[in-house]
Design a protein around this motif. Structure first.
Motif, PDB file in Angstrom:
ATOM      1  N   ARG A 164       0.836  -1.213   0.000  1.00  0.00           N
ATOM      2  CA  ARG A 164       0.000   0.000   0.000  1.00  0.00           C
ATOM      3  C   ARG A 164       0.865   1.255   0.000  1.00  0.00           C
ATOM      4  N   ARG A 165       1.886   1.272   0.843  1.00  0.00           N
ATOM      5  CA  ARG A 165       2.754   2.463   0.908  1.00  0.00           C
ATOM      6  C   ARG A 165       3.568   2.613  -0.373  1.00  0.00           C
ATOM      7  N   ALA A 166       4.040   1.501  -0.894  1.00  0.00           N
ATOM      8  CA  ALA A 166       4.852   1.540  -2.113  1.00  0.00           C
ATOM      9  C   ALA A 166       4.036   2.055  -3.297  1.00  0.00           C
ATOM     10  N   ALA A 167       2.752   1.707  -3.339  1.00  0.00           N
ATOM     11  CA  ALA A 167       1.898   2.160  -4.446  1.00  0.00           C
ATOM     12  C   ALA A 167       1.769   3.679  -4.410  1.00  0.00           C
ATOM     13  N   ASP A 168       1.641   4.258  -3.214  1.00  0.00           N
ATOM     14  CA  ASP A 168       1.536   5.717  -3.086  1.00  0.00           C
ATOM     15  C   ASP A 168       2.835   6.405  -3.498  1.00  0.00           C
ATOM     16  N   LEU A 169       3.960   5.854  -3.034  1.00  0.00           N
ATOM     17  CA  LEU A 169       5.267   6.447  -3.370  1.00  0.00           C
ATOM     18  C   LEU A 169       5.516   6.388  -4.873  1.00  0.00           C
ATOM     19  N   ARG A 170       5.144   5.254  -5.481  1.00  0.00           N
ATOM     20  CA  ARG A 170       5.366   5.101  -6.927  1.00  0.00           C
ATOM     21  C   ARG A 170       4.507   6.080  -7.709  1.00  0.00           C
ATOM     22  N   ALA A 171       3.255   6.263  -7.261  1.00  0.00           N
ATOM     23  CA  ALA A 171       2.348   7.180  -7.967  1.00  0.00           C
ATOM     24  C   ALA A 171       2.892   8.608  -7.927  1.00  0.00           C
ATOM     25  N   PHE A 184       5.909   8.804 -10.323  1.00  0.00           N
ATOM     26  CA  PHE A 184       5.444   8.751 -11.714  1.00  0.00           C
ATOM     27  C   PHE A 184       5.145  10.148 -12.242  1.00  0.00           C
ATOM     28  N   GLU A 185       4.626  11.021 -11.370  1.00  0.00           N
ATOM     29  CA  GLU A 185       4.243  12.384 -11.774  1.00  0.00           C
ATOM     30  C   GLU A 185       5.450  13.257 -12.098  1.00  0.00           C
ATOM     31  N   ARG A 186       6.578  12.993 -11.438  1.00  0.00           N
ATOM     32  CA  ARG A 186       7.712  13.916 -11.593  1.00  0.00           C
ATOM     33  C   ARG A 186       8.923  13.327 -12.305  1.00  0.00           C
ATOM     34  N   GLU A 187       9.004  12.000 -12.442  1.00  0.00           N
ATOM     35  CA  GLU A 187      10.242  11.403 -12.960  1.00  0.00           C
ATOM     36  C   GLU A 187      10.331  11.436 -14.484  1.00  0.00           C
ATOM     37  N   ASN A 188      11.556  11.360 -14.970  1.00  0.00           N
ATOM     38  CA  ASN A 188      11.836  11.427 -16.392  1.00  0.00           C
ATOM     39  C   ASN A 188      11.969  10.014 -16.975  1.00  0.00           C
ATOM     40  N   LEU A 189      10.926   9.578 -17.655  1.00  0.00           N
ATOM     41  CA  LEU A 189      10.935   8.212 -18.191  1.00  0.00           C
ATOM     42  C   LEU A 189      11.838   8.066 -19.411  1.00  0.00           C
ATOM     43  N   THR A 190      12.088   9.175 -20.103  1.00  0.00           N
ATOM     44  CA  THR A 190      12.997   9.086 -21.256  1.00  0.00           C
ATOM     45  C   THR A 190      14.400   8.740 -20.785  1.00  0.00           C
ATOM     46  N   ARG A 230      -1.168   1.346 -14.280  1.00  0.00           N
ATOM     47  CA  ARG A 230      -1.107   2.260 -13.127  1.00  0.00           C
ATOM     48  C   ARG A 230       0.137   3.143 -13.246  1.00  0.00           C
ATOM     49  N   SER A 231       0.941   3.244 -12.181  1.00  0.00           N
ATOM     50  CA  SER A 231       2.090   4.159 -12.216  1.00  0.00           C
ATOM     51  C   SER A 231       3.405   3.417 -12.432  1.00  0.00           C
ATOM     52  N   GLU A 232       3.376   2.234 -13.049  1.00  0.00           N
ATOM     53  CA  GLU A 232       4.619   1.515 -13.337  1.00  0.00           C
ATOM     54  C   GLU A 232       5.492   2.319 -14.295  1.00  0.00           C
ATOM     55  N   ALA A 233       6.809   2.231 -14.114  1.00  0.00           N
ATOM     56  CA  ALA A 233       7.732   2.838 -15.076  1.00  0.00           C
ATOM     57  C   ALA A 233       7.500   2.162 -16.430  1.00  0.00           C
ATOM     58  N   ASP A 234       7.270   2.967 -17.451  1.00  0.00           N
ATOM     59  CA  ASP A 234       6.889   2.433 -18.771  1.00  0.00           C
ATOM     60  C   ASP A 234       8.139   2.144 -19.618  1.00  0.00           C
ATOM     61  N   PRO A 235       8.397   0.867 -19.950  1.00  0.00           N
ATOM     62  CA  PRO A 235       9.604   0.513 -20.702  1.00  0.00           C
ATOM     63  C   PRO A 235       9.394   0.504 -22.222  1.00  0.00           C
ATOM     64  N   ALA A 236       8.318   1.123 -22.715  1.00  0.00           N
ATOM     65  CA  ALA A 236       7.962   0.999 -24.140  1.00  0.00           C
ATOM     66  C   ALA A 236       9.085   1.465 -25.066  1.00  0.00           C
ATOM     67  N   ILE A 250      15.789  -7.971 -15.194  1.00  0.00           N
ATOM     68  CA  ILE A 250      16.135  -6.562 -14.971  1.00  0.00           C
ATOM     69  C   ILE A 250      14.921  -5.829 -14.410  1.00  0.00           C
ATOM     70  N   GLY A 251      15.020  -5.385 -13.171  1.00  0.00           N
ATOM     71  CA  GLY A 251      13.936  -4.601 -12.576  1.00  0.00           C
ATOM     72  C   GLY A 251      13.988  -3.183 -13.107  1.00  0.00           C
ATOM     73  N   PHE A 252      12.819  -2.598 -13.368  1.00  0.00           N
ATOM     74  CA  PHE A 252      12.749  -1.232 -13.899  1.00  0.00           C
ATOM     75  C   PHE A 252      11.841  -0.439 -12.967  1.00  0.00           C
ATOM     76  N   ALA A 253      12.389   0.614 -12.374  1.00  0.00           N
ATOM     77  CA  ALA A 253      11.629   1.305 -11.321  1.00  0.00           C
ATOM     78  C   ALA A 253      12.133   2.727 -11.129  1.00  0.00           C
ATOM     79  N   PHE A 254      11.351   3.517 -10.426  1.00  0.00           N
ATOM     80  CA  PHE A 254      11.786   4.851 -10.009  1.00  0.00           C
ATOM     81  C   PHE A 254      12.624   4.708  -8.736  1.00  0.00           C
ATOM     82  N   ASP A 255      13.545   5.666  -8.540  1.00  0.00           N
ATOM     83  CA  ASP A 255      14.413   5.619  -7.353  1.00  0.00           C
ATOM     84  C   ASP A 255      13.593   5.557  -6.056  1.00  0.00           C
ATOM     85  N   ALA A 256      12.455   6.278  -6.045  1.00  0.00           N
ATOM     86  CA  ALA A 256      11.623   6.344  -4.826  1.00  0.00           C
ATOM     87  C   ALA A 256      11.039   4.987  -4.451  1.00  0.00           C
TER      88      ALA A 256
END
Ligand SMILES: Nc1nc2c(c(=O)[nH]1)N(C=O)[C@@H](CNc1ccc(C(=O)N[C@@H](CCC(=O)O)C(=O)O)cc1)CN2
Ligand SMILES: Nc1ncnc2c1ncn2[C@@H]1O[C@H](COP(=O)(O)OP(=O)(O)OP(=O)(O)O)[C@@H](O)[C@H]1O
Length: 187
Positions: A12-19, A22-28, A53-59, A151-157
């Protein structure tokens, strides 16, 4: 508290942190780093995922991969995922748990390198997913067959101090974030 209860709480906490991330991180930037890491796996079958949801998008990294790509398909509960061939832009059909997956006509592939989604990870390479145990079962089965790189793909948070570990948890080989490549420490 059992590892399973602790996991539910952390989820539950991780989902909030990831969301928030997702709003501020640079996916490029994150995808460029992921692409660079995938350079070691040219020509190999890559399993990515369709971000939900707010998963880092590897497209972008999937599109840039030189080799076949595939997406996970939930074959049934409490079983390993299967993978079907897919190229960015190709049609998908609705799958289990709100996912989308390639149609049954797409050939089944066995990935040699996987981009793995998650809610949280730690420096040892342990990860927390949505709780289905799908990637654990999948990596266990693939690793029993031969060499495979997760290979895990994620935001630092999404980094946690220590993700609770159960005997069935399969660690990641590498974690890519927008700012770092993390080679998990031996435990
Ligand atoms: N993008 C993406 N695709 C993926 C996964 C993933 O984690 N991310 N999977 C990774 O396994 C598989 C799908 N598995 C999933 C398992 C559960 C939930 C889910 O939403 N679970 C609910 C709880 C459901 C319940 O308890 O009945 C939730 O988290 O709220 C989503 C996907 C294959 N495809
Ligand atoms: N190889 C396995 N064999 C039997 N049970 C397993 C196996 N892998 C995981 N499980 C069980 O599945 C349940 C969910 O596992 P866990 O909480 O690690 O899922 P997760 O890693 O968050 O989810 P996912 O891998 O789908 O992203 C746990 O109760 C675990 O015991």
């Amino acid at each position: 508290m059992s590892a399973a209860q602790f996991k539910a709480d952390l989820r539950r906490r991780a989902a909030d942190l990831r969301a928030e991330a997702f709003e501020r991180e640079n996916l490029t930037a994150a995808n460029l780093r992921l692409s660079a890491a995938l350079g070691d796996f040219q020509g190999q079958v890559l399993a990515g995922y369709l971000a939900m949801r707010s998963e880092a998008d590897p497209a972008l990294a999937m599109a840039a991969h030189s080799g076949d790509c595939c997406l996970p398909v939930v074959a049934r509960k409490a079983a390993p995922l299967i993978f079907r061939a897919w190229k960015p832009g190709e049609a998908l059909v609705p799958g289990a748990f709100g996912t989308h997956e390639p149609p049954q006509s797409a050939p089944e592939l066995v990935p040699q390198v996987l981009i793995v989604p998650m809610l949280a990870f730690d420096a040892r390479g342990y990860r927390l997913g949505y709780g289905g145990g799908f990637y654990d079962r999948t990596l266990e089965a693939l690793r029993a067959r031969g060499k495979v790189t997760a290979i895990g793909f994620a935001f630092d948070a999404q980094e946690a101090d220590l993700v609770p570990v159960e005997p069935t948890d399969q660690p990641l080989d590498l974690i890519v974030t927008p700012t770092r490549l993390i080679w998990p420490m031996a435990t």
